[in-house]
Structures are given as structure tokens and as C-alpha cells.
Motif scaffolding. Structure first.
Motif, PDB file in Angstrom:
ATOM      1  N   GLU A 173       0.821  -1.212   0.000  1.00  0.00           N
ATOM      2  CA  GLU A 173       0.000   0.000   0.000  1.00  0.00           C
ATOM      3  C   GLU A 173       0.854   1.260   0.000  1.00  0.00           C
ATOM      4  O   GLU A 173       0.533   2.244  -0.679  1.00  0.00           O
ATOM      5  CB  GLU A 173      -0.942   0.005   1.208  1.00  0.00           C
ATOM      6  CG  GLU A 173      -2.063  -1.010   1.116  1.00  0.00           C
ATOM      7  CD  GLU A 173      -2.978  -0.988   2.332  1.00  0.00           C
ATOM      8  OE1 GLU A 173      -3.011   0.027   3.052  1.00  0.00           O
ATOM      9  OE2 GLU A 173      -3.668  -1.995   2.559  1.00  0.00           O
ATOM     10  N   ALA A 232       0.849   4.231  -2.874  1.00  0.00           N
ATOM     11  CA  ALA A 232       0.609   5.644  -2.558  1.00  0.00           C
ATOM     12  C   ALA A 232       1.813   6.497  -2.950  1.00  0.00           C
ATOM     13  O   ALA A 232       1.651   7.605  -3.488  1.00  0.00           O
ATOM     14  CB  ALA A 232       0.301   5.800  -1.072  1.00  0.00           C
ATOM     15  N   GLU A 283      -2.542   8.796   3.010  1.00  0.00           N
ATOM     16  CA  GLU A 283      -2.595   7.329   3.022  1.00  0.00           C
ATOM     17  C   GLU A 283      -1.304   6.745   3.585  1.00  0.00           C
ATOM     18  O   GLU A 283      -1.324   5.822   4.402  1.00  0.00           O
ATOM     19  CB  GLU A 283      -2.812   6.779   1.603  1.00  0.00           C
ATOM     20  CG  GLU A 283      -4.224   6.855   1.116  1.00  0.00           C
ATOM     21  CD  GLU A 283      -4.345   6.299  -0.301  1.00  0.00           C
ATOM     22  OE1 GLU A 283      -3.804   5.193  -0.554  1.00  0.00           O
ATOM     23  OE2 GLU A 283      -4.957   6.965  -1.141  1.00  0.00           O
TER      24      GLU A 283
END
Length: 167
Positions: A104, A108, A137
């Protein structure tokens, strides 16, 4: 503190061992608190009842000390192995979370870097918002990793400090 193991007599003056066993099992499982019944009664129905109610084992009086110690050690070992298994599963889950968070973060960061490849002065408000959201994020993911890491440290401390009676 909770004891590591309970030796419980079946016949006691005020309350029966079965009643105490039922009360204990309403609060703790056999892997959280092993209970070994210790009694002069050698009736198969009583033994069966106690085991059905959640006793881990059953010794008749007078017990052979070697047999009693072996059975107690076995119960303590089962508790220790169960705790180790739980900790291992939690660590495996933690490692999977970290791998997910790593992915993740990379997504981002890639999004933010792609947006920043343009001159910031020429960026539309929408692109600037995308960069801000990507950075937020990343910040949220880092907070999750920090929480998971602190939980891991607590688990490691717990596993190192849990003590069992050594016979």
C-alpha cells in the motif's frame, strides 16, 4: 494472579469439587487453566463426570508422585504449547499485515511521485489533492505499522515473561 494449574479434590467439606470445576470452566478454558482432579474416589462415573465437566486429568489418592508430576508437567506443557501457537499465529498475521502495508505504501508513493513529476506550480487543484491524499494514506499506513509493531513488542515481552511452575 491466576495459578498455572489447579489440583482439585472431588470431595470437600463446603462445596464439591465438581461445583468448583464448573465455576472455573465458566471463566477459563482447559488450556487457560488446567485442572487435575485429585481424589480417593476411583469410580468411573465420577471420573467421566469430571472429564466431561472440563477436568484435564484425574488422579486417585494416594497418587504415585512420579505419575502425578508427569501428568502435571504434561498439562503445563500443553498450556505452554498452546500459548506459543497463538503467539506464532499472531506473528504470522503481523507479517502478512506488514507485507500488505508495504504494498500500500508503494502504491501511494508511486501515485504521489507520478503527480509530482509535473511542475508543482502548474498542477491543477485536483492533482494537488491527489498528492495530499496519497501522502495522508502513507501516514495512515505508517500509523498502522507502528501499532502492529508495538503489539508485536508486547507479545514478545509476554512470551518471555510468562512463567510456569518447573517441577
Amino acid at each position: 494472579e491466576c495459578p498455572a494449574l489447579v489440583l482439585l479434590d472431588l470431595n470437600m467439606p463446603v462445596v464439591s469439587g465438581k461445583a468448583v470445576l464448573e465455576t472455573l470452566r465458566n471463566k477459563l478454558t482447559s488450556l487457560e487453566l488446567p485442572v487435575v482432579m485429585l481424589t480417593a474416589v476411583d469410580d468411573s462415573r465420577d471420573i467421566t463426570d469430571c472429564l466431561r465437566l472440563g477436568a484435564n486429568d484425574y488422579l486417585t489418592k494416594p497418587p504415585t508422585i512420579e505419575v502425578a508430576i508427569a501428568r502435571i508437567k504434561t498439562q503445563l506443557q500443553l498450556v505452554r504449547l498452546n500459548k506459543e501457537m497463538i503467539i506464532k499465529k499472531e506473528l504470522e498475521t503481523l507479517h502478512a499485515l506488514i507485507a500488505t502495508y508495504h504494498h500500500e505504501i508503494n502504491n501511494a508513493l508511486s501515485s504521489a511521485m507520478l503527480s509530482l513529476s509535473e511542475d508543482i506550480k502548474d498542477m491543477s487543484q485536483e492533482k494537488l489533492d491527489d498528492v495530499r491524499n496519497s501522502i495522508k494514506e502513507i501516514s495512515d499506513i505508517i500509523t498502522k505499522i507502528q501499532y502492529a509493531s508495538e503489539r508485536n513488542i508486547r507479545m514478545e515481552r509476554y512470551s518471555k515473561t510468562s512463567s510456569f511452575i518447573k517441577l
